[in-house]
Enzyme design. Structure first.
Site, PDB file in Angstrom:
ATOM      1  N   GLY A 222       0.474  -1.466   0.250  1.00  0.00           N
ATOM      2  CA  GLY A 222      -0.217   0.135   0.215  1.00  0.00           C
ATOM      3  C   GLY A 222       0.328   0.717  -0.098  1.00  0.00           C
ATOM      4  O   GLY A 222       2.236   1.317   0.206  1.00  0.00           O
ATOM      5  N   LYS A 223       0.268   2.568  -0.459  1.00  0.00           N
ATOM      6  CA  LYS A 223       0.928   3.707  -0.324  1.00  0.00           C
ATOM      7  C   LYS A 223      -0.259   4.635  -0.300  1.00  0.00           C
ATOM      8  O   LYS A 223      -0.843   4.887  -1.082  1.00  0.00           O
ATOM      9  CB  LYS A 223       2.350   3.963  -1.563  1.00  0.00           C
ATOM     10  CG  LYS A 223       3.037   4.355  -1.072  1.00  0.00           C
ATOM     11  CD  LYS A 223       3.793   3.863   0.071  1.00  0.00           C
ATOM     12  CE  LYS A 223       5.715   4.368  -0.148  1.00  0.00           C
ATOM     13  NZ  LYS A 223       7.165   4.235   0.872  1.00  0.00           N
TER      14      LYS A 223
END
Ligand code: NAD
Length: 438
Positions: A122-123
């Site tokens: 994720g980011k």
């Protein structure tokens, strides 16, 4: 100091006829296709991995200190969770974009898989310059961002961490906002917190420590003596300074370091503990150079990349080794401390030239690995000592190193391709046994 196309680490500018990719997403997809060629994987799995599962885009209103209201845009890209909850940083930076978040979330998927952690990638971030925020505004923006993301994050869903422009305090505010709304203290919703609220000992030093461990193993693999190994480190921040000091302690000669203020060089080896890191005193590397006998300042910021050393560690920002300077790189081994310091085209040229590049997804993965330890400690409500953390990190890094080295030797491929092969193999197998439903 100029570093050519260097930016936040991930923005790309097409610089030449070799058509360098323009974004982290494009690079991540090209790297995926490149590595897939070395694997017998269902093409459907590769196709699925080119796309994030979801990207959340949220409006984050902030009441400024003067009473006015400004609305910022925030993102959270969730790439793949076949092996476990999404994991990755939250950055506050003016260059944050949806495309950048997606590309970086893909890298997190590979990084977690190469380390065999039960997470996916994720980011996220907010499009804001944190230098324009007072402490109070930073806190309010973080709390509102946490509230906007609340439905999508959680210890079993998606676990953010600090990144550019955010820090342990940001994570404490995020955790507090989430916990208050959920009605229970939930330290496992983020990692990189201060230890007093469930953060882990050794988390801050971990990416630099893993870079040092991987450099040590690479030196051993290529028959260099660690004692007297010459090392140049670009970027004297969290990653660079911690890696440089450990390698120095282990006997290597760190002959040059730099920050955005300049670079210092001493062929006999620098006293890395005497040079302030970015957190200790921002951009003070050149002050050390001016005041210390035997040390010389390098004329241009890029000179450090071109020194004749055994190991070069780019640990500042992305896209610093490009087709424009790749033929001037004289190190035998490049260990990537920063995320994405080598462009796709430059990487191919280094491989042709026989320069060994140990990729970011392996070398700096100590950060996410100790984040995993932090998450375990939060869930189990039991803290580990610094010695336990460092000993477990050493063992995880050696397992990952052995797995990647095994592919390098078995398939005669680059370290980057080998790291991707290890990661993709694990992800593809997980996808295969879980199946595609419906
Ligand atoms: P930091 O802010 O602590 O330090 C960055 C350092 O790089 C500073 O010394 C700064 O002066 C220097 N710098 C910036 N631009 C430069 C330039 N153009 N030339 C030379 N020096 C320059 O950052 P950090 O946490 O050490 O992160 C560095 C890199 O490592 C980033 O790419 C980051 O994404 C990556 N990374 C960080 C972590 C982490 O947990 N800290 C984990 C994995 C990867």
């Amino acid at each position: 100091m100029s570093t050519g196309t260097a930016g936040t680490g991930e923005k790309r500018v097409a610089t030449d006829e070799q058509n360098e990719p323009e974004s982290a997403l494009e690079t991540a997809r090209r790297q995926l296709e490149h590595a897939a060629a070395h694997l017998d994987v269902d093409p459907g799995v590769i196709e699925r991995l080119k796309h994030p599962t979801t990207v959340h885009r949220v409006a984050v209103p902030l009441e400024r200190d003067d009473g006015s209201v400004e609305v910022f845009t925030g993102y959270r890209a969730q790439h793949d969770d076949v092996r476990g909850p999404y994991k990755g940083g939250l950055r506050f930076h003016p260059d944050v974009s949806e495309e950048e978040c997606v590309g970086l979330s893909m890298w997190m998927t590979w990084k977690c898989a190469v380390m065999d952690l039960p997470f996916g990638g994720g980011k996220g971030g907010v499009v804001v310059d944190p230098k324009d925020l007072s402490d109070g505004e930073h806190e309010r923006l973080t709390r509102r961002f946490a509230e906007e993301l609340r439905k999508f994050v959680g210890p079993k869903k998606d676990i953010p961490a600090p990144d550019m422009g955010t820090n342990a305090q940001t994570m404490a505010w995020f955790m507090d906002a989430y916990s208050m709304q959920e009605g229970e203290t939930t330290p496992g919703v983020v990692t990189g917190k201060p230890p007093v609220v469930g953060g882990s000992e050794g988390r801050e030093e971990a990416p630099g420590r893993s870079v040092a461990i991987i450099t040590r193993e690479a030196a051993d693999h290529y028959d260099y003596d660690l004692d007297g190994l010459t090392v140049a480190v670009q970027g004297y921040g969290s990653v660079g300074a911690n890696a440089a000091r450990l390698l120095d302690d282990w006997g290597a000669d760190v002959v040059a370091v730099s920050d955005s203020g300049g670079a210092v060089h001493d062929p006999t080896g620098l006293d890395t503990h005497a040079i302030p890191s970015f957190a200790e005193q921002p951009n003070a590397v050149t002050d050390y150079g001016v005041e210390t006998a035997g040390a010389e300042l390098l004329g241009d910021g890029n000179d450090i990349l071109e020194l004749d050393v055994d190991v070069l560690i780019p640990a500042a920002v992305g896209n610093v080794i490009t087709v424009d300077n790749v033929n001037d790189i004289r190190a035998d081994v490049v260990v990537e401390g920063a995320n994405g310091p080598t462009t796709f085209a430059a990487d191919e040229i280094l491989a042709e030239r026989g320069v060994h590049v140990i990729p970011d997804i392996l070398a700096n993965a100590g950060g996410v690995t100790v984040s995993y330890f932090e998450w375990l400690q939060d869930i189990n409500r039991r803290t580990w000592t610094l010695e336990e953390v460092n000993s477990e990190l050493e063992s995880e890094m050696l397992s990952a190193w052995d797995a990647v080295r095994g592919e390098v030797e078995a398939k005669d491929i680059t370290w980057r391709d080998a790291a991707y092969v290890v990661a993709l193999d694990r992800i593809a197998e997980a996808k295969s046994v879980r199946g595609l439903w419906p």
